[in-house]
Design an enzyme around this catalytic site. Sequence first.
Site, PDB file in Angstrom:
ATOM      1  N   ARG A  46       0.769  -1.084   0.039  1.00 50.07           N
ATOM      2  CA  ARG A  46      -0.121  -0.047  -0.128  1.00 50.07           C
ATOM      3  C   ARG A  46       0.945   1.069  -0.003  1.00 50.07           C
ATOM      4  O   ARG A  46       0.338   2.319  -0.350  1.00 50.07           O
ATOM      5  CB  ARG A  46      -1.101   0.049   1.269  1.00 50.07           C
ATOM      6  CG  ARG A  46      -2.064   1.288   1.315  1.00 50.07           C
ATOM      7  CD  ARG A  46      -3.182   0.943   1.846  1.00 50.07           C
ATOM      8  NE  ARG A  46      -3.073   0.505   3.185  1.00 50.07           N
ATOM      9  CZ  ARG A  46      -2.699   1.229   4.310  1.00 50.07           C
ATOM     10  NH1 ARG A  46      -2.695   2.694   4.142  1.00 50.07           N
ATOM     11  NH2 ARG A  46      -2.364   0.847   5.534  1.00 50.07           N
ATOM     12  N   TYR A  98     -18.675  13.029 -16.656  1.00 52.14           N
ATOM     13  CA  TYR A  98     -18.686  11.772 -16.542  1.00 52.14           C
ATOM     14  C   TYR A  98     -19.893  11.447 -15.209  1.00 52.14           C
ATOM     15  O   TYR A  98     -19.398  12.343 -13.956  1.00 52.14           O
ATOM     16  CB  TYR A  98     -17.520  10.835 -16.020  1.00 52.14           C
ATOM     17  CG  TYR A  98     -17.748   9.601 -15.472  1.00 52.14           C
ATOM     18  CD1 TYR A  98     -18.582   8.893 -16.253  1.00 52.14           C
ATOM     19  CD2 TYR A  98     -17.286   9.192 -14.301  1.00 52.14           C
ATOM     20  CE1 TYR A  98     -18.675   7.336 -15.644  1.00 52.14           C
ATOM     21  CE2 TYR A  98     -17.646   7.969 -13.850  1.00 52.14           C
ATOM     22  CZ  TYR A  98     -18.213   6.890 -14.423  1.00 52.14           C
ATOM     23  OH  TYR A  98     -18.669   5.736 -13.921  1.00 52.14           O
ATOM     24  N   ASP A 170      -9.996  15.503 -16.593  1.00 53.65           N
ATOM     25  CA  ASP A 170      -9.932  14.276 -17.008  1.00 53.65           C
ATOM     26  C   ASP A 170      -9.756  14.198 -18.445  1.00 53.65           C
ATOM     27  O   ASP A 170     -10.289  14.642 -19.268  1.00 53.65           O
ATOM     28  CB  ASP A 170     -11.406  14.205 -16.699  1.00 53.65           C
ATOM     29  CG  ASP A 170     -11.716  12.298 -16.852  1.00 53.65           C
ATOM     30  OD1 ASP A 170     -10.974  11.750 -17.543  1.00 53.65           O
ATOM     31  OD2 ASP A 170     -12.856  11.970 -16.276  1.00 53.65           O
ATOM     32  N   LYS A 195     -10.084   2.496 -19.244  1.00 52.81           N
ATOM     33  CA  LYS A 195     -10.638   2.677 -20.706  1.00 52.81           C
ATOM     34  C   LYS A 195      -9.295   2.514 -21.717  1.00 52.81           C
ATOM     35  O   LYS A 195      -8.647   1.627 -21.832  1.00 52.81           O
ATOM     36  CB  LYS A 195     -11.201   4.115 -20.790  1.00 52.81           C
ATOM     37  CG  LYS A 195     -11.978   4.340 -19.585  1.00 52.81           C
ATOM     38  CD  LYS A 195     -13.398   3.442 -19.858  1.00 52.81           C
ATOM     39  CE  LYS A 195     -14.478   3.518 -18.968  1.00 52.81           C
ATOM     40  NZ  LYS A 195     -14.314   4.145 -17.575  1.00 52.81           N
TER      41      LYS A 195
END
Length: 384
Positions: A46, A98, A170, A195
């Site tokens: 992490r 979005y 974005d 994507k």
Amino acid sequence: MNFDTKVLHSYPMIDSDTGAASIPKYQSSTFHQKNFPDNQKYTYTRFGNPTVEGAEKAIAALEDAKYGIAFSSGMAAITATLLVLNSGDHLVLGKNIYGGTFQLLIELLNRFDVTYTYVDERNPSDWEEAIRSNTKMFYLETPSNPLLTVTNIQDVCRIAKMNKLLTVCDNTFMTPYYQQRLALGADIVIHSATKFLGGHSDLVMGVAVTNNEELKEKLYKNQKIIGSIPGIEEAWLLLRGIKTLTVRMKQASCNALILAKRLQTSDNVLAVHYPGLENHPDHLQHFQQAANGGAVLSFELKTEEQVHQLFKRVKIPIVAVSLGGVESILSYPWTMSHACMSEFDRLNAGVTTKLVRLSCGIEDVEDLWEDIQQALEGEEYEKN
Ligand SMILES: Cc1ncc(COP(=O)(O)O)c(C=O)c1O
């Protein structure tokens, strides 16, 4: 270095220890500390992992950024970024973005007293007029999802800088291959790597890049505290996907332009939204800041029934939520990407029940067109 070479050689692609031609999957949650108590680079996944770091270096190189930070999803990247805001801060965003980003603001950040104003993203003056004394950030997406409207990035970033605001962009639709937003003035660029960067509909991941060291520290801290790190497998798949980004984008966007032009001539189609079309209202603005119209387009049919028929009859594109895969993906924003918005907000953003989004894949374009045509012009339509 040309971008076609950059996707392969602008970041460490070879494992420095073994010479392996791809960065290995360091599938480990923790790392043995043989020189305890001395510090070592990797301690716990992490906090850092070589495979994840490989993906972070790759995306930073492609965006010409100093720093890249990887997240468990595009939404995780957006969340970590919006969490650089404090309670009481205000942000301005385009009304056409979005749906998940909207939901994050409306259902979560609102509870922590982060307020927002959405504006017509195409008018820089609207962004300026929306600034309040507590505004800290402009958030934009261009071309937008799903209507492909275009924001003048340079003008909006200039207004932000004049008012000492951060600009977050974005860049999911364009990818760094077609649009480099840090160069246009943005402070942070985000991607849903799920994507086009991943490109094969087999991973969920997000990335953010910046040149600002302070912002980088904040993003890393948020990533670590929230725990929104990507899986090792996903980071490795992203590294693999990036290597073919340019060949995929070239073929998919070439298909998109051809299909957009042909859809415009179809009697069943009311409107086509694609910035690569010369009659798109923002075509010139788009090509001042991007190299291509991209691989996503949307179009409006005359009736909802036609939409249902299209989805039922189409054989090649998969019918699914998402975009940016090697296979074409047909989506219905009304019940998919934007379903989390209220009906009022969807209609206000232009997302109607007759709107269809097509993310073009790399199939043969004639096969795609033949399939879309038969789905649009099938018997059921003729009966009407
Ligand atoms: C433009 C855009 N940004 C962000 C996201 C969120 O990405 P993810 O699904 O990887 O969380 C999406 C998802 O569709 C998107 O289309």
